[in-house]
Write an enzyme that holds these catalytic residues in place. Structure first.
Site, short mmCIF file in Angstrom:
data_model
loop_
_atom_site.label_atom_id
_atom_site.label_comp_id
_atom_site.label_asym_id
_atom_site.label_seq_id
_atom_site.Cartn_x
_atom_site.Cartn_y
_atom_site.Cartn_z
CE LYS A 225 -2.61 -1.75 -17.99
NZ LYS A 225 -3.01 -0.10 -17.38
CB CYS B 208 6.49 -1.48 -3.84
SG CYS B 208 8.03 -1.03 -4.74
CD GLU C 103 1.87 -2.14 -0.61
OE1 GLU C 103 1.24 -2.70 -1.51
OE2 GLU C 103 3.22 -1.89 -0.88
#
Ligand code: NDP
Length: 475
Positions: free
Chosen positions: A181, A289, A386
């Site tokens: 997905k 990331c 983050e």
């Protein structure tokens, strides 16, 4: 931005790729309608609707998993060298269709064409070549050579095609079949990849692509016939997936967020470090990331380094992602832009000093200027959370031990960078940094042969390299 150099526009032609009006799911080798309400994917640089994309319901996901399960027996029984032929073929087609893939990636994601063309797509091909090479050598990897079954894979929007490659290439090389997905805001290159699977005559059902929102992802990971779940995305969703998978016997790898320290010592080559800092946090608009989002600079060189950095940021060009001169493209979505804005406002309200170069933002689309916060304390939200955008938080340190302590003072542990001329210091630091990847005098360097993954809330399991095979074999 600051016009140190004037550049004539150099737009890449978007005619190299056909963007269809609507896209279906890819199940059992065929494109099919989805049972849910289709959604629209937009070009984040213009807000223009690119296409309407099918939403897979739990029933559609079930069809995809059944197709993958049916294909598994044949695919896993093929000699590794035969599976390798398909993977090599896919890798070569990716190279042949590289421009098409790069333009579509930049249109759907907002990243500069310079990056999709020179970084993402070449790494995607390299990943397939690399794991194609392993397919007939699994016996030498030390993990056995028994495949697991159907892999359910859910990926984010920051590197849509590259994350697809990280997931699909090792899964297929080991003899698994997949249901993947893609993220809701960036489904198009995965669907072009589906077309590449057809072109490579990959047996039906070996790769299935189901598009949709989080619910579709949840249906993939919770399907009882999925033997292995691989997820890249936020720590929050990663946690919910870990809960959903707990006790089911499914194998799980999670690649989650990060808040990496990029540590610059006073003996570092300053110009080189500045390039590394820029690459560390402004590459892909900071939607990375492992981004070097916390700059730890040794106090004695702070002023010199920040002056150089600010001068360099004044030369970055922000704008049309399809222009080959562009350094900084669009923020991927309105939601992500809102998150970056809100965290930046929190940064200011908590007392850090905000700076951006003079920079004109296009009127339409989602944009955020490169931003540097100085005077950041470890307790500040922007030093802990983050941001996932082009925002750098600058902290200082005096001794190597303090640098280690500050670098490790985070719930994450995905990556870190060290800038120093001293080899012994690099090794000393690397030993002590709790990070899956430690770069020395470079940053954001990726190679399919090199494993990647985190400590703590950055997730578990490794992708890439020999280690990446372990996740897809019944060890
Ligand atoms: P998510 O973690 O929500 O999205 C990652 C993928 O998981 C997408 O395909 C998403 O679908 C899907 N998903 C969402 N909910 C579920 C669920 N319950 N079960 C299974 N799959 C699910 O990230 P976001 O896009 O919402 O980004 C939020 C934040 O996460 C960012 O601001 C950033 O800080 C961080 N992030 C970190 C990434 C990394 O590489 N470490 C990558 C992306 C984001 P859909 O796209 O439809 O929501």
């Amino acid at each position: 931005m600051m016009a140190i150099f004037e550049y004539a526009p150099a737009p890449e032609s978007r005619d190299v790729v056909e963007v269809k009006g609507s896209y279906g799911l890819f199940i059992d080798g065929e494109f099919a309608d989805g049972g849910g309400t289709p959604f629209k994917t937009v070009n984040p640089a213009t807000e223009e609707v690119l296409a309407e994309v099918a939403t897979a319901t739990a029933d559609d996901v079930d069809r995809a998993v059944r197709a993958a399960r049916k294909a598994f027996d044949g695919w896993s029984a093929l000699p590794g060298a035969e599976r390798a032929k398909y993977l090599f073929r896919i890798a070569r087609i990716i190279q042949e269709r590289a421009r098409e893939l790069a333009v579509l990636e930049s249109l759907d994601n907002g990243k500069p064409i310079r990056e999709s063309r020179d970084v993402d797509v070449p790494l995607v091909a390299a990943h397939f070549f690399y794991y194609a090479g392993w397919a007939d050598k699994l016996a030498y990897a030390g993990f056995g050579s028994k495949a697991l079954g159907v892999a359910g894979q859910v990926i984010p929007w920051n590197f849509p095609l590259l994350m697809l490659a990280w997931k699909i290439a090792p899964a297929l090389a080991c003899g698994n079949t997949v249901v993947l997905k893609p993220a809701e805001t960036t489904p198009l290159t995965a669907l072009l990849f589906a077309d590449i699977c057809r072109q490579a005559e990959l047996p039906s059902g070996v790769v299935n692509i189901v598009t949709g929102a989080g619910e579709t992802g949840a249906a993939v990971v919770s399907h009882p016939d999925v033997a292995k779940v691989a997820f890249t995305g936020s720590t929050e969703v990663g946690r919910s997936i870990a809960r959903a998978v707990a006790g089911t016997g499914k194998k799980l790898t999670l690649e989650l967020g990060g808040k990496a320290a990029n540590i610059v010592f006073d003996d570092a080559a300053i110009d080189q470090a500045v390039e590394g800092i820029v690459n560390g946090i402004f590459f892909n608009q900071g939607h990375v990331c492992c981004a070097g989002s916390r700059l730890l600079v040794q106090e004695s060189i702070q002023d010199e380094l920040l002056d150089s950095l600010k001068r360099r940021l004044g030369t970055l060009r922000l704008g049309d992602p399809l222009d080959k001169n562009t350094d900084i493209g669009a923020i991927n979505s309105a939601e992500q832009l809102a998150k970056i804005r809100s965290l930046s406002e929190i940064g200011e309200s908590e007392g850090a000093e905000r700076w951006s170069p003079a920079c004109e933002l296009p009127e339409r689309g989602f944009w955020f200027p490169p931003t540097v916060f100085t005077g950041v304390a470890q307790s500040h939200t922007i030093a802990r959370d983050e941001i996932f955008g082009p925002v750098l938080s600058v902290l200082t340190f005096r001794t190597p031990a303090e640098a280690v302590e500050k670098a490790n003072n985070t719930p994450y542990g995905l990556s870190a960078g060290i800038w120093t001329e001293k080899g012994s210091r690099i090794l000393w630091m690397a030993d002590r940094l709790r990070a899956g990847v430690v770069w020395a005098n470079t940053f954001n360097k990726f190679d399919p042969a090199s494993p990647f993954g985190g400590y703590k809330e950055s997730g578990y399991g490794r992708e890439g390299g020999l280690h990446g095979l372990e996740a897809y074999l019944d060890v």
